[in-house]
Design a protein around this motif. Structure first.
Motif, mmCIF file in Angstrom:
data_model
loop_
_atom_site.group_PDB
_atom_site.id
_atom_site.type_symbol
_atom_site.label_atom_id
_atom_site.label_comp_id
_atom_site.label_asym_id
_atom_site.label_seq_id
_atom_site.Cartn_x
_atom_site.Cartn_y
_atom_site.Cartn_z
ATOM 1 N N LYS A 186 3.529 -40.357 26.572
ATOM 2 C CA LYS A 186 4.205 -40.903 25.399
ATOM 3 C C LYS A 186 5.354 -41.823 25.811
ATOM 4 N N PHE A 187 6.022 -41.476 26.909
ATOM 5 C CA PHE A 187 7.119 -42.294 27.419
ATOM 6 C C PHE A 187 6.609 -43.678 27.808
ATOM 7 N N THR A 188 5.533 -43.742 28.591
ATOM 8 C CA THR A 188 5.015 -45.045 29.014
ATOM 9 C C THR A 188 4.370 -45.797 27.856
ATOM 10 N N ASP A 189 3.775 -45.072 26.906
ATOM 11 C CA ASP A 189 3.232 -45.744 25.719
ATOM 12 C C ASP A 189 4.342 -46.428 24.937
ATOM 13 N N LYS A 190 5.492 -45.769 24.843
ATOM 14 C CA LYS A 190 6.611 -46.361 24.104
ATOM 15 C C LYS A 190 7.186 -47.563 24.860
ATOM 16 N N LEU A 191 7.233 -47.464 26.190
ATOM 17 C CA LEU A 191 7.649 -48.625 26.973
ATOM 18 C C LEU A 191 6.718 -49.808 26.702
ATOM 19 N N GLN A 192 5.433 -49.541 26.715
ATOM 20 C CA GLN A 192 4.472 -50.610 26.451
ATOM 21 C C GLN A 192 4.671 -51.204 25.059
ATOM 22 N N THR A 193 4.885 -50.326 24.084
ATOM 23 C CA THR A 193 5.097 -50.798 22.710
ATOM 24 C C THR A 193 6.320 -51.686 22.619
ATOM 25 N N MET A 194 7.372 -51.334 23.365
ATOM 26 C CA MET A 194 8.575 -52.163 23.368
ATOM 27 C C MET A 194 8.268 -53.584 23.860
ATOM 28 N N PHE A 195 7.526 -53.675 24.958
ATOM 29 C CA PHE A 195 7.211 -54.988 25.524
ATOM 30 C C PHE A 195 6.212 -55.773 24.666
ATOM 31 N N GLU A 196 5.641 -55.133 23.654
ATOM 32 C CA GLU A 196 4.640 -55.788 22.817
ATOM 33 C C GLU A 196 5.077 -55.949 21.361
ATOM 34 N N THR A 197 6.281 -55.460 21.022
ATOM 35 C CA THR A 197 6.775 -55.552 19.646
ATOM 36 C C THR A 197 7.545 -56.847 19.449
ATOM 37 N N ASN A 198 7.145 -57.626 18.466
ATOM 38 C CA ASN A 198 7.775 -58.919 18.227
ATOM 39 C C ASN A 198 8.344 -59.008 16.816
ATOM 40 N N VAL A 199 9.389 -59.794 16.669
ATOM 41 C CA VAL A 199 9.924 -60.119 15.351
ATOM 42 C C VAL A 199 8.963 -61.098 14.688
ATOM 43 N N PRO A 200 8.607 -60.890 13.428
ATOM 44 C CA PRO A 200 7.729 -61.863 12.747
ATOM 45 C C PRO A 200 8.302 -63.271 12.822
ATOM 46 N N LEU A 201 7.438 -64.232 12.954
ATOM 47 C CA LEU A 201 7.864 -65.616 13.154
ATOM 48 C C LEU A 201 8.848 -66.075 12.085
#
Length: 382
Positions: A186-201
């Protein structure tokens, strides 16, 4: 960013063997700061004594946020309460105090500051999975959004950054943070989610207006400010050092260069350059005070550090390239090592860290949970 980081600087120097100064005087000054001085960043008065907000931290283990529907009533607050950031950064400094106290045979202080070093647990919300603000009576501030909450610069709750980035600010107890998040996966999944979460354009203008110092984006990760720089190395602690290697190389490739845009954010006192220099050699310090270097992904085939007295420490990665960014195996002075870190003592002894690089991840190298970078400051057992 804030906190009492002279404590980290002095502790780190002492634990690395630089002891030609009056450590007892320094320790007593740091101890007094930790128990008497306000933790507010840039207080509005010249009175540096603790406020009612500091007393909440000393008594309850977290710096309180202001209820959203009330105006600020503490006159010393001049730059926002920064409640979560102050809690997290000061509990790291408290951990550094525990390290120094143990080294100086101050057992009572060691236990006291070790407990304070766990204060980050008091602002972690298991329901949302983020470090978030709470009032002095222990109520979570509502509403809460890890991207947007905190006002201008995030300074109501954080410091020039948001909840996504500050949630990882537990450099001294990554093992404990992994536990809070539900385990390594879950820790690494959340890290991945952080690097893939973007603010809408359509919201990026508003976001940059609110967070002008959050630059150097990869998803929600912001490399343009100090408090994030250990984050890419956290995969090491969860058994995925190959992901640290991928992220570190990505950051160096994307956000550093020799042109006008060579830096993606605040070059405060050479800090952004130092991250690059260390990471380009192949390692970085996640938690100063713990004399350990975390291995990442080198840029150079050979880097040599002059230790003085005719001794050198060399990092060799002869096959490293744009494609060959993953460690396949490693040796330290000819002995195989299967851990993504080495100690300052090993560096000071001199010799060679040899990294065999390849184009695909070796997911087994450095992944043994029994060989993770250690949380306590005691020397590792090889």
């Amino acid at each position: 960013m804030i906190g009492r980081h002279e404590t980290a600087t002095i502790t780190d120097a002492y634990m690395k063997g630089y002891r030609d100064f009056d450590i007892e005087t320094a320790y007593e000054a740091m101890k007094r700061n930790s128990k008497e001085a306000t933790m507010l960043s840039r207080p509005s008065t010249n009175d540096w004594r603790g406020t009612e907000l500091d007393k909440v931290y000393w008594e309850k283990g977290f710096f309180p946020a202001k209820p959203s529907d009330q105006p600020e009533w503490v006159k010393e607050v001049g730059f926002g309460r920064q409640s979560v950031a102050i809690t997290l950064e000061n509990c790291y400094d408290d951990w550094c105090m525990s390290i120094l106290a143990k080294e100086l045979n101050k057992e009572e202080d060691y236990q006291y500051y070790l407990k304070r070093g766990l204060n980050y647990q008091n602002v972690f919300d298991t329901a949302t999975g983020f470090m978030r603000p709470k009032t002095a009576d222990g109520r979570w501030i509502e509403p809460f959004d890890p991207i947007w909450s905190g006002g201008q610069g995030g300074r109501e709750f954080y410091t020039e950054n948001n909840g996504w980035n500050y949630t990882w600010y537990v450099p001294h107890d990554v093992e404990g943070l992994i536990g809070l998040m539900g385990g390594r996966e879950k820790f690494t999944d959340k890290l991945q989610t952080m690097f893939e979460t973007n603010v809408p354009l359509y919201q990026k203008y508003d976001f940059l207006k609110q967070y002008p110092d959050m630059t150097g984006w990869i998803g929600m990760y912001s490399h343009g400010n100090e408090i994030t720089w250990h984050i890419p190395y956290l995969y090491n602690y969860a058994g995925q050092p190959w992901m640290t290697q991928r992220r570190v190389r990505q950051i160096m490739d994307v956000w550093y260069g020799d042109g006008p845009l060579g830096y993606c954010g605040d070059e405060d006192y050479g800090e952004m350059a130092s991250w690059y220099v260390l990471s380009a050699m192949g390692f970085y310090t996640v938690a100063p005070g713990r004399p350990v270097y975390d291995i990442g992904c080198p840029l150079f085939k050979k880097s040599t550090i002059d230790l003085g007295g005719g001794k050198t420490f060399t990092v060799e990665a002869p096959d490293v390239s744009a494609q060959n960014k993953y460690i396949q195996s490693a040796t330290l002075n000819g002995r195989p090592i299967d851990r993504p870190w080495f100690t300052h003592e090993e560096l000071q002894q001199g010799g060679t860290l040899f990294l065999q690089m390849g184009p695909r991840p070796n997911r087994s190298w450095g992944a043994n949970p029994e060989k993770m970078p250690f949380t306590d400051h005691d020397a590792p057992k090889n």
